[in-house]
Design an enzyme around this catalytic site. Structure first.
Site, PDB file in Angstrom:
ATOM      1  CG  ASP A 261       3.626   2.066   4.392  1.00 35.90           C
ATOM      2  OD1 ASP A 261       3.850   1.101   3.649  1.00 35.90           O
ATOM      3  OD2 ASP A 261       2.695   2.069   5.228  1.00 35.90           O
TER       4      ASP A 261
HETATM    5  C1  GLC Z   1       1.156  -0.857   6.268  1.00 37.51           C
HETATM    6  C2  GLC Z   1       1.429  -1.163   4.814  1.00 37.51           C
HETATM    7  C3  GLC Z   1       0.629  -0.332   3.861  1.00 37.51           C
HETATM    8  C4  GLC Z   1      -0.704   0.007   4.493  1.00 37.51           C
HETATM    9  C5  GLC Z   1      -0.426   0.921   5.660  1.00 37.51           C
HETATM   10  C6  GLC Z   1      -1.698   1.301   6.409  1.00 37.51           C
HETATM   11  O1  GLC Z   1       2.315  -0.953   7.021  1.00 37.51           O
HETATM   12  O2  GLC Z   1       2.778  -1.130   4.370  1.00 37.51           O
HETATM   13  O3  GLC Z   1       0.475  -1.100   2.656  1.00 37.51           O
HETATM   14  O4  GLC Z   1      -1.546   0.643   3.549  1.00 37.51           O
HETATM   15  O5  GLC Z   1       0.489   0.360   6.573  1.00 37.51           O
HETATM   16  O6  GLC Z   1      -2.262   0.171   6.992  1.00 37.51           O
END
Ligand code: GLC
Length: 728
Positions: A261
């Site tokens: 993430d």
């Molecule tokens: C965010 C979220 C994730 C998302 C990613 C990209 O922090 O936790 O669900 O897909 O970053 O935006």
């Protein structure tokens, strides 16, 4: 044979043999776009093969140029992953996933995802960070909005449907978005419902509750997974080898790739697991992460880790190989076509309207006030800060949504009501958190002069979603005061809630005649609501998550354990009934709260319609079954009165005695059944007993003999029950 032809695995092998270490590490980098600007840094990175994918670039021309550079000017011509959070729509927005879950309908979830993919691939995107499969039992958590609720079976089936919808006819098709299952795993159990907070759970709970939806969605064809931010029992998911390798690869045989993430790899230092970026990169790569989102620990340290002999070069080849395999499947090593069919706008709006229609849950309808008797209606007051807010009704995670497309309840009613009905709109409050009561008098006057009031309250979109958690999940601002003042007029009130979570609205619900829970219903929430209010359709949404009475009951969910002192009936003394000066004595030594008891305001699976229906004649084919047997049974659903009605016939099972304590019941199947007026329908079910298996003390799935109860109902409580024995 070269890397442009032949079986994917062979093409990947040849590519790996040709690529420099720097190019290989480049493939592991997912960098952030620059909102339509092709910066020199991005251009150079792509041309030199130092970037494997880009997220958050949604300008079609920029995406097109990036892909052209990658395919025509980089050393190996490897196409780019182009990622975006397409969570519940792209331009045309469906209800938030929690709302879609209230439909219990995989088909409509798939259809909405298909539409999202058709719209997003028009801009060149090919990878969606969806479905979110976190089991969410704490509505204080802002991300409950993007989940499919509290039950692993419902989440898994709807998650699988979203994967099918996003990926369509195949990953290499022009209008396919590769799904990305998130957040692996256990994120929804963050303590206190506070986002990014620690999660602590026995391995059995992880395996029994939080992992099954991911396994189900992998079976549906998902090829990418996002590791969670959260710390799982002391080892953050991003560095958790048991999760990312032992279970995902060793037990499940998952062949795709894992992406971190956003900055989750350097955050291993914030967790206090690692002291340096190099350690963080080592931990993540060793645990099973293949691609790094946004941050650059892999870029900056992997070569040194290999050089020093800490990280085996074979692991980097494995990481790159897994990623290239998926890119092959997505057509990114070939000339993946651009989608020619532009999705039809009207069809898209019809799709998300149907989803909204199926997601809205009727929770109360005293004196059958709904559907509205238009003949008797002369004047309708529409009141509330969410009655006419296009952007808010779209909900969270709508980066590319078009609020101007959204039709609000106010606008829809103006179009749907006959000219004979006078409609009076007073917002009463500027927004959901507004505490200024200056306009409440005007709202009260409108209610007083009307035959009845439609009151639209809830949460602005910003109050749910990532990092938007609330400790007190009541109606924000002065909304309760507005409601009470409107109800004090004595005129009937229909309350509609738009929110990204269940709200604790016990008192408010008791004051209104009718209550509809619309979640954040998306672009066509208004017309869907109008159709239900005017009786063009009968409400068919059923709760995918328990509704608490008070915030303090949370977490509260149907599949709870009995405990050694199970609460039964009302055998406890309510806080208001305890005598003043009472000496210490038993007020009911069972598991409950003095000020809330132990039952929810509305249970999982609950929802009303305009028709009267009932279940009867539950019959088991056999009440004694061998361990490898099949539980076959039938039940009849009867339409007694009212309009055509769709019901969700739900099947729960209970294991009375086992080697570990078991939930009082668990959802094991459901059927959507639409009945015409007066119709009776016999429904047959056949459940292999393996569906009853559970994770035992040895962490293995098992089934044990003993007494079980089958419960078939139209909610998670109050169904027809029959006992049966499983015999060794
Ligand atoms: C965010 C979220 C994730 C998302 C990613 C990209 O922090 O936790 O669900 O897909 O970053 O935006």
């Amino acid at each position: 044979m070269n890397h442009k032809t032949g079986p994917f695995s062979e093409r990947v092998r040849l590519l790996l043999a040709e690529m420099s270490l720097e190019e290989k590490i480049g493939q592991l980098l997912l960098v952030n776009g620059a909102e339509g600007e092709l910066t020199e840094e991005l251009r150079t990175g792509i041309i030199t093969g130092r970037i494997g994918g880009v997220l958050n670039e949604a300008d079609a021309d920029t995406v097109g140029e990036m892909q052209r550079l990658a395919r025509e000017e980089s050393p190996r011509g490897i196409g780019l992953l182009m990622a975006r959070d397409v969570i519940h729509g792209y331009h045309t927005i469906a209800p938030i996933p929690l709302g879609q879950a209230a439909s219990w309908n995989p088909e409509i979830v798939e259809a909405c995802a298909r539409l999202s993919a058709q719209e997003a691939t028009q801009d060149g995107l090919n990878w969606a960070f969806a479905p979110m499969l976190d089991v969410s039992r704490d509505p204080r958590w802002g991300r409950v909005a993007e989940s499919f609720g509290e039950d692993p079976l419902l989440i898994g089936e709807l998650g699988a449907a979203m994967v099918r919808g996003l990926q369509g006819k195949g990953l290499d098709h022009a209008d396919s978005l590769a799904a990305c299952l998130k957040h692996f795993a256990g994120y929804g159990a963050c303590e206190a419902g506070r986002d990014y907070n620690s999660t602590f759970m026995p391995e059995g709970e992880l395996r029994q509750t939080h992992l099954p939806p991911f396994k189900r969605a992998i079976e549906a064809g998902a090829r990418t997974i996002m590791a969670s931010f959260s710390d799982l029992n002391g080892i953050p998911a991003t560095a958790n080898k048991q999760l990312l390798t032992d279970i995902l690869r060793g037990e499940w045989g998952f062949g795709g790739f894992v992406v971190s993430d956003w900055e989750a790899i350097p955050q291993l230092m914030d967790h206090g697991l690692c002291a340096t970026e190099k350690d963080a990169a080592f931990e993540a790569a060793s645990a099973g992460v293949e691609m790094e989102m946004y941050s650059s620990c892999f870029r900056d340290t992997l070569a040194a880790l290999i050089e020093k002999g800490r990280l085996n070069k074979k692991r980097v080849d494995e990481m790159v190989g897994r990623l290239l395999e998926v890119k092959c499947e997505m057509g990114l090593l070939d000339d993946r076509k651009h989608p020619v069919n532009v999705p039809d706008m009207a069809a898209g709006l019809a799709c998300v309207k149907q989803a909204a229609l199926e997601s809205i849950v009727l929770l109360r309808n005293q004196d059958n006030l709904l559907p509205l008797d238009q003949a008797g209606l002369k004047r309708l007051a529409v009141i509330g800060p969410l009655a006419d807010k296009q952007a808010d009704q779209l909900g969270t995670w709508v980066f590319d949504g078009k609020p101007e497309l959204a039709i609000t309840p106010l606008k829809a009613l103006k179009e749907a009501l006959p000219a004979s009905v006078e409609l009076d709109f007073v917002a009463g409050l500027g927004h959901s958190r507004d505490t200024s009561t200056a306009e409440i008098d005007q709202a009260v006057n409108a209610a007083r002069q009307a035959d009845l009031t439609l009151l639209v309250l809830g949460e602005e979109a910003i109050l749910s979603g990532e990092a938007h958690c609330r400790a007190q999940i009541d109606l924000p601002g002065a909304q309760s005061e507005l409601l009470n003042r409107i109800c004090d007029t004595g005129k009937p009130v229909i309350l509609v809630i738009m929110a990204g979570r269940p709200l604790a609205i016990e008192k408010e619900a008791s004051r209104v005649k009718s209550l509809l829970y619309a979640w954040h219903p998306g672009s066509m929430g208004g017309p869907a609501l109008a159709d239900l209010l005017l009786g063009k359709a009968s409400p068919m949404g059923r709760l995918p998550i328990t509704m608490p009475r008070l915030s303090g009951q949370v977490p509260i969910y149907y599949a709870r354990r009995r405990t050694g002192r199970p609460p039964t009936g009302e055998f406890y003394t309510h806080i208001d009934d305890i005598a003043v000066g009472a000496a210490q004595h038993s007020t009911g030594n069972t598991s409950h709260h003095l000020d809330a008891g132990y039952t929810p305001l509305f249970p999982f699976g609950f929802g009303l319609g305009y028709a009267e229906t009932r279940l009867e004649k539950l019959q088991l084919e056999s009440s004694r079954l061998p361990m490898d047997g099949c539980l076959s049974f039938s039940v009849e659903l009867v339409h007694e009165s009212g309009p055509r009605q769709r019901e969700v016939v739900q099947v729960y099972l209970r294991d009375h005695v086992a080697s570990v304590t078991r939930p009082i019941k668990e959802l094991k199947a459901w059927q959507l059944v639409e009945l015409a007026v007066g119709e009776r329908r016999k429904l047959d079910f056949s459940l292999p007993l393996s569906e009853l298996s559970f994770v035992g003390r040895d962490q293995a799935w098992r089934i044990e003999p003993g007494t079980h109860t089958l419960e078939v109902g139209l909610a998670s409580d109050g169904g027809l029950t029959l006992d049966f024995e499983i015999v060794a």
